[in-house]
Every structure is written in structure tokens, then in C-alpha cells.
Design an enzyme around this catalytic site. Structure first.
Site, PDB file in Angstrom:
ATOM      1  N   LYS A  13      48.858   6.670 -22.134  1.00  0.00           N
ATOM      2  CA  LYS A  13      48.795   5.227 -21.519  1.00  0.00           C
ATOM      3  C   LYS A  13      50.139   4.077 -22.365  1.00  0.00           C
ATOM      4  CE  LYS A  13      44.463   3.672 -23.196  1.00  0.00           C
ATOM      5  NZ  LYS A  13      44.145   4.547 -24.518  1.00  0.00           N
ATOM      6  N   ARG A  88      37.809  -1.143 -23.156  1.00  0.00           N
ATOM      7  CA  ARG A  88      36.920  -0.231 -22.992  1.00  0.00           C
ATOM      8  C   ARG A  88      35.266  -0.143 -23.131  1.00  0.00           C
ATOM      9  NH1 ARG A  88      42.076   0.756 -26.818  1.00  0.00           N
ATOM     10  NH2 ARG A  88      41.835   2.999 -27.834  1.00  0.00           N
ATOM     11  N   ARG A 122      50.956  13.616 -32.321  1.00  0.00           N
ATOM     12  CA  ARG A 122      51.459  11.989 -32.389  1.00  0.00           C
ATOM     13  C   ARG A 122      52.565  11.155 -33.607  1.00  0.00           C
ATOM     14  NH1 ARG A 122      48.449   7.766 -29.232  1.00  0.00           N
ATOM     15  NH2 ARG A 122      47.408   7.602 -30.661  1.00  0.00           N
ATOM     16  N   ARG A 152      49.682   7.310 -37.435  1.00  0.00           N
ATOM     17  CA  ARG A 152      48.930   6.257 -37.075  1.00  0.00           C
ATOM     18  C   ARG A 152      48.255   6.637 -38.466  1.00  0.00           C
ATOM     19  NH1 ARG A 152      47.218   3.766 -31.435  1.00  0.00           N
ATOM     20  NH2 ARG A 152      45.457   4.398 -32.156  1.00  0.00           N
ATOM     21  N   ARG A 163      36.539   9.569 -31.618  1.00  0.00           N
ATOM     22  CA  ARG A 163      36.972   8.225 -31.253  1.00  0.00           C
ATOM     23  C   ARG A 163      36.767   9.089 -29.458  1.00  0.00           C
ATOM     24  NH1 ARG A 163      42.944   8.324 -33.012  1.00  0.00           N
ATOM     25  NH2 ARG A 163      44.191   6.914 -30.995  1.00  0.00           N
TER      26      ARG A 163
HETATM   27  P1  AMP Z   1      44.842   2.038 -29.329  1.00  0.00           P
HETATM   28  O1  AMP Z   1      45.553   1.842 -29.761  1.00  0.00           O
HETATM   29  O2  AMP Z   1      44.403   1.608 -27.994  1.00  0.00           O
HETATM   30  O3  AMP Z   1      44.047   4.123 -29.224  1.00  0.00           O
HETATM   31  O4  AMP Z   1      43.436   1.744 -30.176  1.00  0.00           O
HETATM   32  C1  AMP Z   1      43.496   2.270 -31.715  1.00  0.00           C
HETATM   33  C2  AMP Z   1      42.170   1.636 -32.116  1.00  0.00           C
HETATM   34  O5  AMP Z   1      41.743   0.264 -32.084  1.00  0.00           O
HETATM   35  C3  AMP Z   1      40.591   2.631 -30.905  1.00  0.00           C
HETATM   36  O6  AMP Z   1      40.149   3.549 -31.889  1.00  0.00           O
HETATM   37  C4  AMP Z   1      39.297   0.502 -31.818  1.00  0.00           C
HETATM   38  O7  AMP Z   1      39.008   1.130 -32.933  1.00  0.00           O
HETATM   39  C5  AMP Z   1      40.696  -0.381 -31.709  1.00  0.00           C
HETATM   40  N1  AMP Z   1      40.342  -0.090 -30.388  1.00  0.00           N
HETATM   41  C6  AMP Z   1      41.550  -1.363 -29.831  1.00  0.00           C
HETATM   42  N2  AMP Z   1      41.347  -1.740 -28.614  1.00  0.00           N
HETATM   43  C7  AMP Z   1      39.842  -1.916 -28.556  1.00  0.00           C
HETATM   44  C8  AMP Z   1      39.309  -1.547 -27.421  1.00  0.00           C
HETATM   45  N3  AMP Z   1      39.354  -2.493 -26.253  1.00  0.00           N
HETATM   46  N4  AMP Z   1      37.788  -2.466 -27.540  1.00  0.00           N
HETATM   47  C9  AMP Z   1      37.417  -2.039 -29.170  1.00  0.00           C
HETATM   48  N5  AMP Z   1      37.905  -1.783 -29.919  1.00  0.00           N
HETATM   49  C10 AMP Z   1      39.398  -1.879 -29.288  1.00  0.00           C
END
Ligand code: AMP
Length: 205
Positions: A13, A88, A122, A152, A163
Site C-alpha cells: 500500500k 481498517r 521489509r 520497523r 496483524r
Molecule cells: P501500518 O503502518 O499501516 O502497517 O500500521 C501499523 C500499525 O498502526 C497497525 O498494525 C495498527 O496497530 C496501527 N494502525 C494503523 N492504522 C490504523 C487504523 N486505521 N486503525 C487502527 N490501528 C491502526
């Protein structure tokens, strides 16, 4: 143009969003990046978010929605945005409806086997955010800006499993929720091949 980008963790993404931003007049809004920024700045939201992120769980809807709402009210979002990682959950999607309309939802479709292969490799640039995978790029600095790459905190096998489960159970139902606006892009090929499908679709809108 207001776009939502749906897809499992590691579907690509972030990379796709960055390509879209280069060609279309939209800003990328990644709720994950916003949380990481808050963690870095040790804000109250950051402290709370970290406890969920470290376990691979979602941050509560209320916190996430209010953070997103504030972000899209900023002047740079006036011409449009691409939401990367939001919504999400169905309640987040319902809340988004009351905040703004959306023009398109792009689903980045990548088989689970490929996702698992990408997980642990990654790497992200600490300065410009460019994303790499050790299977195709073995250097420790960014090809674009020369800054160090990092892995990360939540990119470890334990958190990744959680996740992916959260995605299947809580986020995948959004595919039906947005059925009337959804365009699926196959995300198995190179970033350029993936982007071409999205670009052709967005140009037709
Ligand atoms: P990402 O960078 O999009 O993979 O997000 C990393 C982490 O941030 C996720 O595993 C969640 O813990 C939190 N997170 C990101 N976006 C959301 C969302 N829309 N709702 C809830 N938690 C989020």
C-alpha cells in the site's frame, strides 16, 4: 480526488500510494505513519498507540478516527488525498462517511503466501520513507537519498501473524462494504506493474 487504499499488511500500500502521489494531485495519509510520528514525539496518542501496535493490534477506533479527522482538515488535503491504512474497521468506515465522501477504493490484492514471503524482509528509509525488500535490495542505505534503512519495530514474525489475523477478521469485511466503489489491483508483480493498473483506473475516473 479522494481515494482509499485497502490491502493486507505487506501488500504494498505504501509504495503504491507514493506512486499515486507523484502523478496525481493528492497527499498520502498513512495512519500508521501518523501513529509512528506520535510515538517518536512521545505524545499521549503515541504512548497509547504503541501499546496496541507492539502487539499487532489495532488502535481503538475513537482515537484513530479523531486523529484522521484532524489530519484531513488540513489545507494540504484540499485537492484530495489517498488514505493508506484507513479505514481498517467497519465502524471507522461508517465514521469516515460522516466526515467526507470518497471517489474510489483500490484493493491491493496479494496472495497470503507472497505476503508471508515479504514480511520479514521489509526495510524502510529513515528519511524519505522509501520501502525496500531484502530479497530484491541488499544495501543498508536508501537508493534515493542515501539515508540508513531500518526495520520497523512491528515487523517481526510474532506481530506479523497477529496483524494478518486482524486484517482477515476486521479489515477484509470492508471489501464488501465498498463493493460499489472497489477496483482490485493485482499486487504480485513489480511496483511499476501494480501502479500501472491503478493509474489506468484513476485516469478513467
Ligand atoms: P501500518 O503502518 O499501516 O502497517 O500500521 C501499523 C500499525 O498502526 C497497525 O498494525 C495498527 O496497530 C496501527 N494502525 C494503523 N492504522 C490504523 C487504523 N486505521 N486503525 C487502527 N490501528 C491502526
Amino acid at each position: 480526488m479522494k481515494i482509499i487504499l485497502l490491502g493486507a499488511p505487506f501488500s504494498g500500500k505504501g509504495t503504491l500510494a507514493r506512486n499515486i502521489v507523484n502523478d496525481f494531485d493528492v497527499v498520502q495519509i498513512s495512519t500508521g505513519d501518523l501513529f509512528r510520528e506520535n510515538i517518536k514525539n512521545q505524545t499521549e496518542i503515541g504512548l497509547l498507540a504503541k501499546s496496541y501496535m507492539d502487539k499487532g493490534n489495532l488502535v481503538p477506533d475513537e482515537v484513530t478516527v479523531s486523529m484522521l479527522k484532524e489530519r484531513i482538515s488540513k489545507p494540504d488535503c484540499k485537492n484530495g488525498f489517498i488514505l493508506d491504512g484507513f479505514p481498517r474497521t467497519i465502524p471507522q468506515a461508517e465514521a469516515l462517511k460522516t466526515i467526507t465522501d470518497v471517489d474510489a477504493v483500490i484493493l491491493l490484492d496479494v496472495p497470503l503466501d507472497e505476503i508471508k514471503r515479504r514480511c520479514v524482509g521489509r526495510r524502510t528509509c529513515s528519511k524519505c520513507g522509501e520501502i525496500y525488500n531484502t530479497s530484491t535490495y541488499d544495501k543498508s542505505t536508501c537508493a534515493k537519498c542515501g539515508s540508513p534503512l531500518f526495520q520497523r519495530d512491528d515487523d517481526n514474525l510474532e506481530t506479523i501473524t497477529a496483524r494478518l489475523e486482524v486484517y482477515e477478521k476486521t479489515t477484509a469485511p470492508l471489501i464488501n462494504f465498498y463493493a460499489d466503489k472497489l477496483f482490485a489491483v493485482k499486487g504480485m508483480g513489480t511496483p511499476e506493474e501494480t501502479y500501472k493498473q491503478a493509474k489506468d483506473f484513476l485516469r478513467r475516473l
